[in-house]
Design a protein around this motif. Structure first.
Motif, PDB file in Angstrom:
ATOM      1  N   CYS A  42      -1.587  -7.300 -32.450  1.00 21.07           N
ATOM      2  CA  CYS A  42      -1.583  -6.459 -31.267  1.00 21.07           C
ATOM      3  C   CYS A  42      -2.925  -6.575 -30.565  1.00 21.07           C
ATOM      4  O   CYS A  42      -3.972  -6.357 -31.163  1.00 21.07           O
ATOM      5  N   ASN A  43      -2.895  -6.996 -29.286  1.00 23.16           N
ATOM      6  CA  ASN A  43      -4.145  -7.144 -28.536  1.00 23.16           C
ATOM      7  C   ASN A  43      -4.662  -5.803 -28.047  1.00 23.16           C
ATOM      8  O   ASN A  43      -5.860  -5.570 -27.975  1.00 23.16           O
ATOM      9  N   ARG A  44      -3.729  -4.937 -27.689  1.00 19.24           N
ATOM     10  CA  ARG A  44      -4.131  -3.629 -27.170  1.00 19.24           C
ATOM     11  C   ARG A  44      -2.952  -2.682 -27.324  1.00 19.24           C
ATOM     12  O   ARG A  44      -1.793  -3.102 -27.183  1.00 19.24           O
ATOM     13  N   PHE A  45      -3.242  -1.421 -27.596  1.00 20.23           N
ATOM     14  CA  PHE A  45      -2.168  -0.435 -27.759  1.00 20.23           C
ATOM     15  C   PHE A  45      -2.614   0.849 -27.084  1.00 20.23           C
ATOM     16  O   PHE A  45      -3.698   1.329 -27.366  1.00 20.23           O
ATOM     17  N   THR A  46      -1.794   1.365 -26.170  1.00 23.63           N
ATOM     18  CA  THR A  46      -2.111   2.666 -25.593  1.00 23.63           C
ATOM     19  C   THR A  46      -0.960   3.623 -25.873  1.00 23.63           C
ATOM     20  O   THR A  46       0.213   3.227 -25.869  1.00 23.63           O
ATOM     21  N   ALA A  47      -1.331   4.872 -26.151  1.00 24.89           N
ATOM     22  CA  ALA A  47      -0.338   5.931 -26.316  1.00 24.89           C
ATOM     23  C   ALA A  47      -0.657   7.009 -25.300  1.00 24.89           C
ATOM     24  O   ALA A  47      -1.826   7.369 -25.111  1.00 24.89           O
ATOM     25  N   THR A  48       0.371   7.496 -24.612  1.00 26.28           N
ATOM     26  CA  THR A  48       0.162   8.529 -23.593  1.00 26.28           C
ATOM     27  C   THR A  48       1.237   9.604 -23.786  1.00 26.28           C
ATOM     28  O   THR A  48       2.418   9.275 -23.895  1.00 26.28           O
ATOM     29  N   VAL A  49       0.784  10.847 -23.860  1.00 27.58           N
ATOM     30  CA  VAL A  49       1.729  11.941 -24.105  1.00 27.58           C
ATOM     31  C   VAL A  49       1.999  12.689 -22.801  1.00 27.58           C
ATOM     32  O   VAL A  49       1.070  13.095 -22.113  1.00 27.58           O
ATOM     33  N   PHE A  50       3.280  12.783 -22.447  1.00 26.04           N
ATOM     34  CA  PHE A  50       3.700  13.550 -21.267  1.00 26.04           C
ATOM     35  C   PHE A  50       4.433  14.786 -21.773  1.00 26.04           C
ATOM     36  O   PHE A  50       5.477  14.671 -22.409  1.00 26.04           O
ATOM     37  N   GLU A  51       3.892  15.979 -21.450  1.00 31.57           N
ATOM     38  CA  GLU A  51       4.555  17.216 -21.895  1.00 31.57           C
ATOM     39  C   GLU A  51       5.339  17.839 -20.753  1.00 31.57           C
ATOM     40  O   GLU A  51       5.104  17.528 -19.582  1.00 31.57           O
ATOM     41  N   ASN A  52       6.248  18.718 -21.148  1.00 33.01           N
ATOM     42  CA  ASN A  52       7.034  19.473 -20.177  1.00 33.01           C
ATOM     43  C   ASN A  52       7.922  18.566 -19.315  1.00 33.01           C
ATOM     44  O   ASN A  52       8.056  18.766 -18.128  1.00 33.01           O
ATOM     45  N   VAL A  53       8.492  17.584 -19.974  1.00 30.58           N
ATOM     46  CA  VAL A  53       9.352  16.667 -19.225  1.00 30.58           C
ATOM     47  C   VAL A  53      10.813  17.084 -19.369  1.00 30.58           C
ATOM     48  O   VAL A  53      11.163  17.901 -20.217  1.00 30.58           O
ATOM     49  N   GLU A  54      11.645  16.531 -18.510  1.00 26.99           N
ATOM     50  CA  GLU A  54      13.085  16.692 -18.652  1.00 26.99           C
ATOM     51  C   GLU A  54      13.694  15.293 -18.722  1.00 26.99           C
ATOM     52  O   GLU A  54      13.209  14.387 -18.046  1.00 26.99           O
ATOM     53  N   VAL A  55      14.735  15.152 -19.500  1.00 25.73           N
ATOM     54  CA  VAL A  55      15.427  13.869 -19.512  1.00 25.73           C
ATOM     55  C   VAL A  55      16.660  14.018 -18.628  1.00 25.73           C
ATOM     56  O   VAL A  55      17.668  14.583 -19.022  1.00 25.73           O
ATOM     57  N   THR A  56      16.490  13.596 -17.390  1.00 31.08           N
ATOM     58  CA  THR A  56      17.570  13.739 -16.410  1.00 31.08           C
ATOM     59  C   THR A  56      18.029  12.350 -15.978  1.00 31.08           C
ATOM     60  O   THR A  56      17.835  11.384 -16.687  1.00 31.08           O
ATOM     61  N   THR A  57      18.619  12.324 -14.800  1.00 31.04           N
ATOM     62  CA  THR A  57      18.984  11.034 -14.216  1.00 31.04           C
ATOM     63  C   THR A  57      17.876  10.612 -13.272  1.00 31.04           C
ATOM     64  O   THR A  57      17.319  11.458 -12.564  1.00 31.04           O
ATOM     65  N   ALA A  58      17.558   9.345 -13.248  1.00 30.48           N
ATOM     66  CA  ALA A  58      16.521   8.851 -12.340  1.00 30.48           C
ATOM     67  C   ALA A  58      16.992   9.012 -10.904  1.00 30.48           C
ATOM     68  O   ALA A  58      18.197   9.037 -10.639  1.00 30.48           O
ATOM     69  N   PRO A  59      16.045   9.140  -9.963  1.00 33.17           N
ATOM     70  CA  PRO A  59      16.453   9.272  -8.553  1.00 33.17           C
ATOM     71  C   PRO A  59      17.228   8.049  -8.082  1.00 33.17           C
ATOM     72  O   PRO A  59      17.060   6.951  -8.604  1.00 33.17           O
ATOM     73  N   LEU A  60      18.063   8.271  -7.072  1.00 32.30           N
ATOM     74  CA  LEU A  60      18.944   7.216  -6.591  1.00 32.30           C
ATOM     75  C   LEU A  60      18.184   5.945  -6.223  1.00 32.30           C
ATOM     76  O   LEU A  60      18.592   4.852  -6.565  1.00 32.30           O
ATOM     77  N   TRP A  61      17.054   6.072  -5.527  1.00 30.39           N
ATOM     78  CA  TRP A  61      16.344   4.865  -5.076  1.00 30.39           C
ATOM     79  C   TRP A  61      15.921   4.004  -6.266  1.00 30.39           C
ATOM     80  O   TRP A  61      15.930   2.787  -6.205  1.00 30.39           O
ATOM     81  N   MET A  62      15.557   4.675  -7.370  1.00 31.95           N
ATOM     82  CA  MET A  62      15.128   3.921  -8.547  1.00 31.95           C
ATOM     83  C   MET A  62      16.334   3.268  -9.209  1.00 31.95           C
ATOM     84  O   MET A  62      16.302   2.091  -9.590  1.00 31.95           O
TER      85      MET A  62
END
Lengths: 340, 792
Positions: free
Chosen positions: B225-245
């Motif tokens: 592994c050359n590089r590893f980043t971990a990023t924590v996002f709190e207070n998220v919802e698992v919904t549907t992505a917006p239409l444009w995406m």
């Protein structure tokens, strides 16, 4: 005179028309012109005439004698001609001549050899059994390149060489063998069979034939490669073919090119064969990678060059409109004999 | 790989008059092969947004009579069976003339105004799979017509425009992209377009400072592994992505799953950087990258559990979570209840990812990118895009932790190239400023020093792609445009080529064989096991590791068997013909060149004579060193032991065989009738004279004379012995010729009547009749004495 000249003339004609053999004609000659023939007799009788009448009659009889000889000769010739008659149905089909034929790919290969011979290129022939160092290491394939691991190459399990050994998967590896035989400059073409472990269909074969040309010299601008490309395509199609070079990536060339030719079906307008772009990818090419030249013992700072490598199977298919590559190794004489 | 022009415009302002076809052409010539342009909107012609204004059940059926407001297309009555149709919803209305693919209809269907249950239906309200939009509108739960909940649109608007399908999508040949890992995302291609067209790349998002944590990661193995980043996002919802995406993903061929999977995919298609979103609640910190251990398996979503021993893995305190750079396991996903996301964005060793992907038999979008060597700095770009997107789409979510372990950052490649070198190789004068302008546009730092250019490649071109001056030559040439170079003929010194002599022996052999009436064929170098001579031990043969078929694992030690198969294949078409091949053979595990011919016909004697004539014509016409034909019993292999000759070179070396093919060989190769005579010669053992070796023989001044004789001889008396006995029988014998032979009625069994012609002559005068007669008697006596031959 027992008979007039005119009567004799008539009698001769009648007799000749009735004669159907050389012997009969000869008899007529004797009867008319022989020592005792009627015309001879007539000539002899001239002495009895007065000078004026003799002169006139002499002219007439001599003329008859000349004509009689001509008519007899002509009749003889005509009878000989008639004896030579045969009956031939001139509409019958021509008999087939038992000549052999080269394989259409060999034919194409030799056409190209001849074209390149005119540019003073030699023909090189390398081995079909090769080793990983020539096929991949010298060709600047990185040690972990997928092509080495892939199943595309027919590796040989029991070679005595301690280097990994294979049926050559491309020709380019052999160019280093040729370069190692002596110092630059080089101008050679290099035709031959190559083998890849593919699933066969109308467009894919396990055994096929490539044709490679390489020029190495001190000063070879990359556009000079066009000379090689045009030499090949003009030989194949018998007329100049429009081409273009575009970016392409192959480990053994830098820069590398894909070479397209104008679609010969639609003339560049776009059709289903060329997927409506007007161009057909026809061969890769490029400047030998410095690592390839180094592997051949050639200093890449002093020497440069140009490679082209073309699939002969595909060119032959285009030349004759063949739609199934498997026919080339199928050994079907009905197919092979079409290309004499 | 699919590339959306509409998406590219996020990163670079392409001129409005630049058509997709022009882009396709330019990118193909300068960079990578574009195979085609797709217009996804074209499939949606005749589909408009329809607002449902009234719904009434049709009595006795599951159908509804629905009134749809289609804006400029008017109010339309539609009979619809979907359970989810309701007043106030907006859906997709297919107008008469549109093409849809209703479930169960088989072929696509053209919409028409129809009568159903006595009601006029003036269009169709469509489900996603009827209009090929399942990727944009994933069907979850009960199937129904599309509900355009999050769409800003008015009734009657064209659907293609509303959902962003009025786009052009380039289809790029992945093979031509293998050496350009920087182009495996829209940003990279936008950068390339900016360089080609001299445009300015728009600024990319920045992630800003992220709150650091130190407990998210262990010590990822630097070898993997050359590089590893971990990023924590709190207070998220698992919904549907917006239409444009969802729409952009669908246009590049990616189905929408849920917001977080879509986000990771979107960032990958944008920047080329793969990532993975885990549900933090499912993990036990810290995560790390290590080799899979003996016995470890990775449970996949499809229920399989491949062995990951020795493969690069992402693991937490408990277990293996993912095959690094290839695919996440069943435990690695997110669900509706996920509230905290642990985002892995990392860079793995290219070779190890490729091997892992191969061993697992899993080719994924992520592995396709990693195996081409992605620069470690790409993570900064990917993370910035991710944080920016989350901020916009889920403003309530917060980044609460971030950890970055850098093992091997990609180093920018530095190199020095002389301008004169570039210009010599390209045969054109550019000047330093034109060259630096092109390279700067591609992200290089350039410093001029006299003729030299000191260059530093950008990180995204520094993972193997750029390393040599020749690479720079290519960059300059392709940005200039290959078509814009004039032809410069090569200048060469005319000198003698090392081997510019006559045509190669191979060619002369082939052309002579054609002249003898044979047809050239190609056969394969591998041979069927059943066609190997009994004398060949497997040790004598090359064996393929992965043969075309198990029976064809050996490389041929001779050409004849392959030719016999060709003969068999053509036998139903013709009774008499001849074929030949010149090619490589591999006897004793060595490569050699061989020539073989096979002749089929009815009469073995005349076939044999013809084959022998073919062989002799090769020697004579190709100016080969003389060969001898030795009568020999070649007891094994393909030949009839009573009708075979060994071809021997002057050196005594065996060069080949010529013989009648025995019955066993004919059966083995499928030859059903007729007789076959074959010959095979080792081309590499034939010796050519350096030039033509024919010697002039003076023509006879005095007339020759001679006589014909016929003798009855036992079959054991060979022509060669008769010939050798008679040639020196008298100094006046100029030649002894074979005229013919006869066996059968009037000739005792085991005998033949052999006719020959003897030609006589003297160089100083004409032979007398008495002298000729005297020689004739000598010949008769000699044949009687030596061979017990009786004159007939």
């Amino acid at each position: 005179m027992s008979e007039s000249v005119d009567t004799l003339r008539e009698r001769l004609q009648t007799a000749l028309s009735a004669a159907t053999s050389g012997e009969a004609v000869e008899q007529i000659r004797v009867d008319f012109l022989g020592k005792k023939g009627v015309i001879t007799a007539l000539l002899k009788s001239l002495g009895t005439l007065d000078p004026e009448a003799r002169r006139q009659a002499g002219q007439a009889i001599n003329s008859l004698k000349v004509d009689a000889q001509a008519a007899i000769d002509e009749r003889k010739e005509a009878l000989l001609d008639a004896a030579d008659g045969v009956v031939i149905d001139v509409t019958m089909p021509g008999a087939s001549v038992a000549v052999g034929g080269l394989h259409p790919i060999t034919r194409m290969m030799y056409d190209l050899d001849d074209a390149f011979a005119a540019l003073n290129f030699e023909v090189y022939q390398g081995p079909e059994i090769s080793t990983e160092d020539f096929e991949f290491d010298h060709m600047n394939f990185p040690p972990d390149h997928p092509a080495r691991e892939s199943m595309d190459t027919y590796w040989i399990g029991n070679a005595s060489d301690n280097r990994p050994t294979c049926l050559r998967p491309h020709l380019t590896g052999g160019s280093v063998r040729r370069m190692l035989q002596g110092p630059p400059p080089y101008r050679f073409v290099y035709p031959g069979h190559v083998y890849r472990n593919e699933t066969t269909d109308a467009r894919h074969e396990r055994a096929f034939v490539q044709y490679e040309a390489l020029i190495v010299d001190r000063d070879v601008p990359f556009t000079a490669g066009k000379l090689l490309i045009d030499t090949i395509l003009e030989t194949v199609f018998g007329r100049p073919v429009k081409t273009r070079m575009r970016a392409g990536f192959f480990p053994f060339v830098e820069p590398g090119y894909e070479i397209d030719m104008e679609c010969q079906v639609c003339g560049g307008k776009g059709c289903s064969l060329c997927k409506h772009v007007g161009w057909l990818e026809v061969m890769p090419g490029g400047v030998p990678h410095p690592n390839v030249l180094r592997a051949a013992g050639v200093d890449p700072d002093q020497w440069t060059g140009f490679y082209v490598n073309v699939g002969l199977d595909r060119l032959v298919m285009m030349r004759y409109g063949i739609d199934d590559v498997r026919l080339f190794h199928g050994g079907d004489l009905r197919f092979l004999r079409q290309f004499r | 790989m699919k590339v959306s022009i509409e998406w590219l415009r996020d990163y670079v302002d392409l001129p409005p008059d630049l058509t997709p076809e022009r882009i396709m052409h330019d990118l193909t010539l300068s960079t990578v092969e574009v195979e085609g342009v797709e217009y996804p909107g074209r499939a949606l012609a005749g589909l408009v947004v329809g607002a449902v204004t009234a719904v009434e059940p049709v009595p006795g059926t599951h159908l509804h009579r629905v009134m749809v407001d289609a804006g400029a297309q008017g109010q339309r009555q539609v009979v619809c069976g979907a359970a989810n149709v309701h007043v106030g919803m907006r859906s997709v209305l297919a107008l008469p003339g549109a093409t849809i693919a209703p479930k169960g209809a088989g072929a696509p269907l053209k919409v028409d105004v129809v009568e159903m249950r006595g009601l006029r239906s003036e269009g169709v309200l469509c489900a996603a799979d009827e209009v090929g939009l399942e990727a944009v509108f994933p069907v979850s739960g009960e199937r129904g017509i599309i509900d355009l909940v999050d769409v800003v649109a008015s009734p009657g608007d064209d659907l293609a425009g509303v959902i962003g399908f009025d786009d052009a999508v380039l289809e790029i040949d992945n093979k031509s992209l293998t050496n350009r890992p920087d182009l495996w995302g829209h940003v990279g291609l936008a950068r390339e377009f900016a360089a080609i067209y001299g445009l300015v790349l728009k600024p990319q998002p920045q992630s800003g400072n992220l709150p650091e944590r130190t407990d998210l990661l262990g010590s990822p193995d630097a070898a993997l592994c050359n590089r590893f980043t971990a990023t924590v996002f709190e207070n998220v919802e698992v919904t549907t992505a917006p239409l444009w995406m969802r729409s952009r993903l669908a246009r590049v061929g990616q189905r929408s799953i849920d917001l977080w999977v879509d986000l990771t995919n979107y960032v990958m298609f944008a920047t080329g950087q793969p990532s993975h979103a885990y549900d933090q609640a499912e993990l036990s910190f810290p995560l790390t990258v290590r080799s899979g251990r003996a016995g470890e398996v990775l449970e996949l979503l499809d229920g399989s559990a491949p062995d990951v021993n020795g493969l690069p893995c992402i693991a937490d305190g408990t277990d293996v979570l993912a095959a690094a750079g290839v695919m996440g396991g069943a435990r690695s996903g997110v669900s509706d209840t996920t509230r905290t996301i642990y985002l892995e964005m990392a860079s793995f060793d290219a070779t190890l990812v490729r091997r892992s992907s191969q061993r697992l038999g899993l080719r994924t979008e992520a592995s396709a990118r990693f195996e081409k060597a992605v620069d470690s700095q790409r993570i900064d770009l990917g993370l910035a895009h991710m944080v920016d997107l989350v901020r916009t789409i889920q403003p309530q979510a917060r980044v609460t932790g971030h950890q970055d372990v850098v093992n091997k950052p990609t180093q920018r490649t530095s190199l020095t190239v002389d301008l004169s070198f570039i210009e010599a190789r390209l045969g054109k004068r550019f000047g330093a400023s034109a060259v630096t302008r092109a390279l700067t546009a591609l992200g290089f730092d350039c410093r001029e020093a006299g003729d030299s250019l000191h260059l530093t490649a950008p990180t995204w071109r520094s993972t193997g792609d750029i390393s040599l001056p020749a690479d720079i030559v290519e960059e300059v040439a392709r940005l200039h445009g290959y078509d814009n170079f004039a032809f410069v003929p090569p200048r060469i010194d005319l000198q003698r080529l090392p081997r510019a002599r006559r045509l190669p022996l191979d060619r002369r052999l082939r052309e002579q064989l054609v002249a003898t009436g044979l047809q050239e064929v190609f056969t394969y170098p591998w041979t069927d096991e059943a066609l190997l001579p009994i004398t060949m031990a497997p040790d004598d043969l090359f064996e393929l590791s992965a043969p075309p078929s198990p029976a064809q694992r050996f490389l041929r030690p001779e050409l004849v068997p392959g030719l016999l198969e060709v003969v068999a294949r053509n036998q139903h078409l013709e009774e008499a013909f001849g074929v030949f091949e010149v090619g490589a053979i591999f006897p004793g595990r060595r490569e050699a060149r061989s020539l073989a011919a096979a002749l089929i016909g009815d009469d073995p004697q005349s076939l044999f004579a013809r084959a022998k004539g073919v062989l002799e014509s090769l020697v004579r016409n190709l100016h080969l060193h003389p060969i001898q034909l030795r009568v020999g019993r070649h007891g094994q292999g393909w030949y009839d032991e009573h009708a075979v000759l060994t071809v021997v070179a002057a050196s005594g070396e065996e060069v080949g065989l010529l013989g009648r093919v025995n019955a066993r060989a004919r059966r083995a190769t499928g030859i059903k009738r007729g007789d076959v005579v074959a010959l095979e010669l080792r081309v590499d053992r034939l010796r050519e004279y350096a030039t033509r070796e024919n010697r002039y023989t003076p023509l006879p001044i005095y007339p020759e004379t001679g006589f014909d004789l016929t003798f009855v001889l036992a079959d054991s008396v060979l022509w060669q012995s008769v010939y050798e006995a008679l040639s020196p029988v008298d100094p006046t014998v100029r030649a002894v010729h074979w005229l013919g032979e006869y066996r059968g009625k009037g000739i005792e069994t085991g005998h033949r009547a052999l006719s020959l012609r003897v030609t006589l002559g003297r160089s100083d005068r004409t032979l007398t009749a008495e002298e000729a007669e005297s020689v004739r008697q000598t010949v008769i006596n000699r044949v009687r004495a030596d061979f017990a031959g009786v004159q007939r």
